[in-house]
Design an enzyme around this catalytic site. Structure first.
Site, short mmCIF file in Angstrom:
data_model
loop_
_atom_site.label_atom_id
_atom_site.label_comp_id
_atom_site.label_asym_id
_atom_site.label_seq_id
_atom_site.Cartn_x
_atom_site.Cartn_y
_atom_site.Cartn_z
N ASN A 150 2.37 -26.52 39.01
CA ASN A 150 3.63 -27.04 39.51
C ASN A 150 4.74 -26.96 38.48
O ASN A 150 4.98 -25.88 37.94
CB ASN A 150 3.42 -28.45 40.07
CG ASN A 150 3.36 -28.42 41.59
OD1 ASN A 150 4.22 -27.81 42.23
ND2 ASN A 150 2.37 -29.05 42.19
N ARG A 201 -2.97 -19.10 46.58
CA ARG A 201 -1.59 -18.64 46.73
C ARG A 201 -0.80 -19.09 45.52
O ARG A 201 -1.19 -20.01 44.81
CB ARG A 201 -0.95 -19.20 48.00
CG ARG A 201 -0.68 -20.69 48.00
CD ARG A 201 0.38 -21.06 49.02
NE ARG A 201 0.52 -22.49 49.26
CZ ARG A 201 1.23 -23.32 48.51
NH1 ARG A 201 1.82 -22.92 47.40
NH2 ARG A 201 1.33 -24.60 48.85
N GLU A 238 10.72 -26.83 48.61
CA GLU A 238 10.32 -26.65 47.21
C GLU A 238 11.32 -25.79 46.47
O GLU A 238 12.19 -25.16 47.07
CB GLU A 238 8.95 -25.95 47.14
CG GLU A 238 7.77 -26.86 47.29
CD GLU A 238 7.45 -27.64 46.03
OE1 GLU A 238 8.19 -27.51 45.03
OE2 GLU A 238 6.48 -28.41 46.05
N ASP A 284 5.03 -33.44 40.46
CA ASP A 284 5.14 -32.16 41.19
C ASP A 284 6.14 -31.27 40.44
O ASP A 284 5.89 -30.88 39.31
CB ASP A 284 5.53 -32.46 42.65
CG ASP A 284 5.31 -31.28 43.57
OD1 ASP A 284 5.38 -30.13 43.11
OD2 ASP A 284 5.10 -31.49 44.78
N ASN A 303 2.33 -20.93 43.69
CA ASN A 303 3.04 -22.19 43.93
C ASN A 303 4.34 -22.14 43.12
O ASN A 303 5.01 -21.11 43.15
CB ASN A 303 2.12 -23.37 43.58
CG ASN A 303 2.57 -24.65 44.22
OD1 ASN A 303 3.08 -24.62 45.34
ND2 ASN A 303 2.40 -25.76 43.55
CA CA Z 1 5.38 -28.12 44.03
#
Ligand code: CA
Length: 295
Positions: A147, A98, A15, A197, A100
């Protein structure tokens, strides 16, 4: 457009790719094991720094350090010594949450959102903004899976993805205060094309969105909502992308092994790889660093 995978270890949940123009390298994270990775295309040199605690995103700092989001806080990481220190904590009372994805806004403040990573509870997360004085403000609540983010080059629009919405939202953005308002839907992604995403913006103001479950990154016009181009990948779970290279002409793309069955992994041996698509025909915008020094 042809893609190549970098000669680096596969990530569980790769990521947060960031191009570092000063060091001419790509940084990204692997959330599950909490690793920070660095790759220098000119030499092929690769390095890994253990950050721990589900490190989910990183930004560059004007001081030369890196700023990270860990499970429940913002932390600074010295990339030379590996020393890490927390600067601010959030949601200590929400152990299922959490951080991101995260990115800096045009004023050099670090924006990052949270999610319930155990059960994916709808609306359990928030979008936060870390100010230069290390204070934290919530910008949005009721977020499910925070995201991708991007800001327009004229600093008037904030683009944002809460993944299950299947949308890229556009808000008017006030650079001085960091306020966002007047939400509209800029892009809607059909169910058969995967889930939106991570995201980046190019120099023409178009959005490049990684499609989780969609085996692709697609370029969208946020004014018409139309899909302009598609880069197909040999793996289904595509997580994020950013422009890199000397002239920001190459698109770097992170992917994940998580979410795939043993059978799917056997069919997708490059799941978790970082890919690069060279000279996509448009340039990116430089990564904005967190303003943590005045010199
Ligand atoms: Ca992501």
């Amino acid at each position: 457009m042809e893609v190549f995978n970098l000669d680096v270890p596969l990530s569980v949940l790769g990521e947060g790719p960031v191009w570092d123009a000063c060091r001419q390298c790509l940084w990204w994270v692997d959330i599950e094991p909490g690793l920070v990775h660095r790759y220098m295309p000119s030499t092929g040199q690769y390095r890994m720094l253990p950050a721990g605690d589900r490190c989910s995103s990183l930004v560059l700092c004007t001081s030369g350090n890196l700023m990270l989001t860990l499970k429940d806080g913002f932390a600074e990481l010295d990339p030379v010594s590996g020393a890490k220190s927390y600067l601010a904590r959030v949601e200590a009372d929400l152990p299922e949450n959490r951080f991101n994805d995260g990115k800096c806004d045009p004023a050099g403040r670090f924006w990052a959102g949270t999610m319930d990573y155990r059960n994916g509870v709808t609306g359990a997360g928030k979008l936060y903004m870390l100010n230069h004085d290390r204070s934290v403000e919530a910008r949005l609540s009721g977020i499910t899976c925070s995201n991708g983010m991007a800001w327009s080059a004229d600093h008037t629009v904030f683009y944002y993805i809460d993944t299950p919405s299947r949308e890229v939202a556009a808000y008017r953005y006030d650079r001085a205060t960091g306020n966002i308002y007047d939400k509209r839907v800029a892009v809607h992604i059909p169910a058969d094309q995967g889930l939106p995403d991570g995201m980046t913006i190019d120099s023409e103001g178009m959005l490049w969105v990684a499609l989780w479950g969609g085996s692709a990154v697609a370029r969208y016009d946020p004014y018409s909502g139309k899909r302009m181009a598609v880069i197909e990948l040999p793996v289904s779970n595509v997580t994020s992308c950013t422009f890199g290279g000397e002239h920001l002409e190459d698109l770097y793309i992170t992917t994940a092994r998580s979410g795939l069955s043993a059978h799917e992994l056997s069919q997708q041996p490059l799941a978790g790889a970082v890919f690069v698509c060279r000279s996509v025909g448009v340039r990116g915008e430089p990564a904005i660093p967190f303003l943590d020094s005045t010199d």
